[in-house]
Design an enzyme around this catalytic site. Structure first.
Site, PDB file in Angstrom:
ATOM      1  N   LYS A   7       0.858  -1.196   0.000  1.00 17.53           N
ATOM      2  CA  LYS A   7       0.000   0.000   0.000  1.00 17.53           C
ATOM      3  C   LYS A   7       0.888   1.238   0.000  1.00 17.53           C
ATOM      4  O   LYS A   7       1.858   1.298   0.764  1.00 17.53           O
ATOM      5  CB  LYS A   7      -0.903  -0.028   1.230  1.00 17.53           C
ATOM      6  CG  LYS A   7      -1.920   1.106   1.292  1.00 17.53           C
ATOM      7  CD  LYS A   7      -2.807   0.984   2.542  1.00 17.53           C
ATOM      8  CE  LYS A   7      -3.918   2.013   2.566  1.00 17.53           C
ATOM      9  NZ  LYS A   7      -4.826   1.845   3.723  1.00 17.53           N
ATOM     10  N   SER A  11      -9.818   1.850   2.626  1.00 18.73           N
ATOM     11  CA  SER A  11      -8.969   2.619   1.756  1.00 18.73           C
ATOM     12  C   SER A  11      -7.916   1.789   1.004  1.00 18.73           C
ATOM     13  O   SER A  11      -7.346   2.267   0.027  1.00 18.73           O
ATOM     14  CB  SER A  11      -8.229   3.680   2.580  1.00 18.73           C
ATOM     15  OG  SER A  11      -7.361   3.073   3.519  1.00 18.73           O
ATOM     16  N   SER A  65     -10.103  -0.503   6.738  1.00 14.69           N
ATOM     17  CA  SER A  65      -9.485  -0.400   5.413  1.00 14.69           C
ATOM     18  C   SER A  65      -8.788  -1.642   4.895  1.00 14.69           C
ATOM     19  O   SER A  65      -8.374  -1.671   3.739  1.00 14.69           O
ATOM     20  CB  SER A  65      -8.481   0.741   5.394  1.00 14.69           C
ATOM     21  OG  SER A  65      -9.156   1.943   5.217  1.00 14.69           O
TER      22      SER A  65
HETATM   23  N1  GLN Z   1     -13.248   4.095   5.830  1.00 17.37           N
HETATM   24  C1  GLN Z   1     -12.717   4.563   7.056  1.00 17.37           C
HETATM   25  C2  GLN Z   1     -12.341   6.020   6.930  1.00 17.37           C
HETATM   26  O1  GLN Z   1     -12.634   6.573   5.939  1.00 17.37           O
HETATM   27  C3  GLN Z   1     -11.569   3.719   7.487  1.00 17.37           C
HETATM   28  C4  GLN Z   1     -10.327   4.047   6.758  1.00 17.37           C
HETATM   29  C5  GLN Z   1      -9.175   3.226   7.203  1.00 17.37           C
HETATM   30  O2  GLN Z   1      -9.323   2.212   7.868  1.00 17.37           O
HETATM   31  N2  GLN Z   1      -8.009   3.708   6.870  1.00 17.37           N
HETATM   32  O3  GLN Z   1     -11.773   6.585   7.802  1.00 17.37           O
END
Ligand code: GLN
Length: 490
Positions: free
Chosen positions: A81, A156, A180
């Site tokens: 990532k 994400s 994410s």
């Molecule tokens: N979807 C969540 C957010 O927008 C979690 C994102 C994540 O785990 N990095 O914060």
């Protein structure tokens, strides 16, 4: 077996490279030809490190030729990532503000993969600074879900999930702050693991919300994810929140019988908003666990309904502080260098951050501001404790909790971009475990009528990842729950 045929499981590839059945370079070449063919439609990568990848594969082959023993991930193509630092390779967190930035060191997790003889393909796309649930907040391009290219891969870590799902690599790293890793794993029909907070080093992870961020693996199967976690986990003196606790043999846990295990079903995860097909698939998986001899018990976790609000106060507060370092002085983009310092900061941040990141910085600054701190930030911290206590109480009665990973299957690209709240609500099932810091994984357990994967979330008490792996592996073994690879990307 040809290289192409064995390119679907981490353990199979690693064992054939370790035993000399297959060269790491041949695997790297096959991987690159897949990337060339598949990437134009999936768009999972921000950067493919052709040279570094092939050189690493050759180094693995040379090591074997010298008679040295190879590591647990020998020759396994793994993608990273783009929120994780990889020495000398562009690292952007999918943000314009980091364009041109090349880290001078490897994140600990990257170093551990290299030490285990994995070969690193490149950097995968994400929501900018890991803020999002669909990957559409990337400053660069949207990623497409390999099961249906018109749909989001989740976020994400959507690029990492889509790269594995489309078999352009066999494993990848993601980071999970509020879901994410798990939610994109569920949307893309693969396995994704968020370890216990502190189990895996965060050193070299571009911070979003430091009390929640955790790095973890994606893999095509449970055993592959287990092997990766074994390599990644363990104490790191560079990360003050890293736990100094023994690392279990997660791979052995995949063969452990689950008979007698008490499986809790948290009622609150099966409420309104849950897609009936997801509900049905998750319940079918739970009944398969019953066939294996698990006892199933309904439990209640009454503070679950506050998780979304709590998370979006705490995560934005921490983000507003963490992102203060991006000011045009030290990293990446710099606008108006000839003006005074303040206007340079402002111009750089205005041009460098996308709308969602700005929204979060504003929200986070607001909840931390004097006069509002007690009402929002402090209160959210207290509710976080209540949510953690819900888990502690549940784990008095059961060994693991099983629930949906996400309330729906993958939604269409563009479907939620106009409505941040609808996007935030897609995290409803993953946020509680993040707030409690417990391990949780997603394992595919079926397809919807329109052919989209559905994930089962398995949550376990702190440091009991092994137990979650045992349950996930049992599900994976059950014929009725088999998912496999997307038809377009065998
Ligand atoms: N979807 C969540 C957010 O927008 C979690 C994102 C994540 O785990 N990095 O914060």
């Amino acid at each position: 077996m040809t290289v192409s045929e064995s390119l679907d499981s981490i353990v199979r590839i690693a064992e054939s490279v370790r035993s000399g059945g297959c060269s790491a370079e041949a695997i790297a070449r096959e991987t690159l030809s897949r990337v060339e063919a598949r990437e134009p439609s999936v768009r999972a990568f921000l950067h493919v490190d052709h040279e570094g990848f092939v050189a690493a594969a050759r180094a693995v082959d040379a090591k074997r030729a010298r008679g040295e023993e190879l590591g647990l991930l020998a020759g396994v193509p793994i993608a990273i990532k783009d929120a994780l630092c990889m020495k000398g390779v562009p690292t952007t967190a999918a943000s314009r503000i980091l364009e041109g930035y090349k880290p001078v060191y490897d994140a600990t997790v990257v170093a551990r993969l290299r030490a285990a003889d994995a070969t690193l393909v490149g950097k995968t796309n994400l929501d900018e600074f890991a803020m999002g649930s669909s990957n559409e907040n990337s400053a660069f391009a949207p990623v497409h879900n390999p099961w249906d290219l018109s749909r989001a891969p989740g976020g994400s870590s959507g690029g990492s999930a889509a790269a594995v799902s489309s078999r352009m690599c066999l494993g990848s790293l993601g980071s999970d702050t509020g879901g994410s890793i798990r939610q994109p794993a569920s949307f893309c029909g693969i396995v994704g693991v968020k370890p216990t907070y502190g189990r895996v080093s965060r050193y070299g992870l571009i911070a979003f919300a430091s009390s929640l961020d955790q790095v973890g693996p994606f893999a095509t199967d449970v055993r592959g994810a287990a092997r990766m976690l074994r390599v990644l986990a363990g104490h790191d003196p560079h990360d003050a929140t890293s736990l100094d606790a023994p690392v279990d043999d997660y791979e052995a846990a995949c063969d452990r019988p689950v008979a007698g295990l008490r499986v809790g079903i948290p009622r609150e995860y099966f409420g309104p908003g849950l897609d009936p097909e997801v509900d049905m698939a998750v319940r079918r998986a739970i009944s398969c666990l019953e066939q294996y001899g698990c006892t199933v018990k309904p439990v209640s976790m009454p503070h679950t309904k506050y998780a979304v609000a709590t998370y979006y106060v705490l995560a934005t507060a921490e983000a507003s502080s963490n992102l203060a370092r991006f000011d045009g002085v030290r990293f990446g983009l710099r606008k108006e260098p000839d003006h005074d310092l303040r206007s340079m900061y402002g111009a750089t941040r205005d041009a460098g951050f996308g709308p969602e990141v700005k929204r979060r910085i504003l929200l986070g600054t607001f909840v931390l501001s004097s006069g509002f701190y007690d009402a929002y930030y402090l209160k959210a911290q207290k509710v976080r404790t209540l949510i953690t206590r819900d888990f502690e109480a549940a784990f008095q009665e059961v060994d693991v909790l099983c629930a949906p990973t996400a309330p729906t299957t993958a939604f269409r690209l563009g479907e939620k971009t106009h409505d941040p709240l609808a996007m935030y609500l897609s995290d409803i099932d993953t946020l509680p475990a993040s707030l409690a810091g417990i391990p949780a994984l997603s394992v595919p357990v079926g397809l919807s009528a329109n052919g989209l994967p559905i994930g089962l979330q398995v949550m376990a008490p702190h440091l009991h990842e092994a137990r979650a792996f045992a349950v996930a592996a049992a599900c994976e073994r059950h014929d009725a729950l088999h998912v496999g690879a997307p038809a377009a990307f065998p």
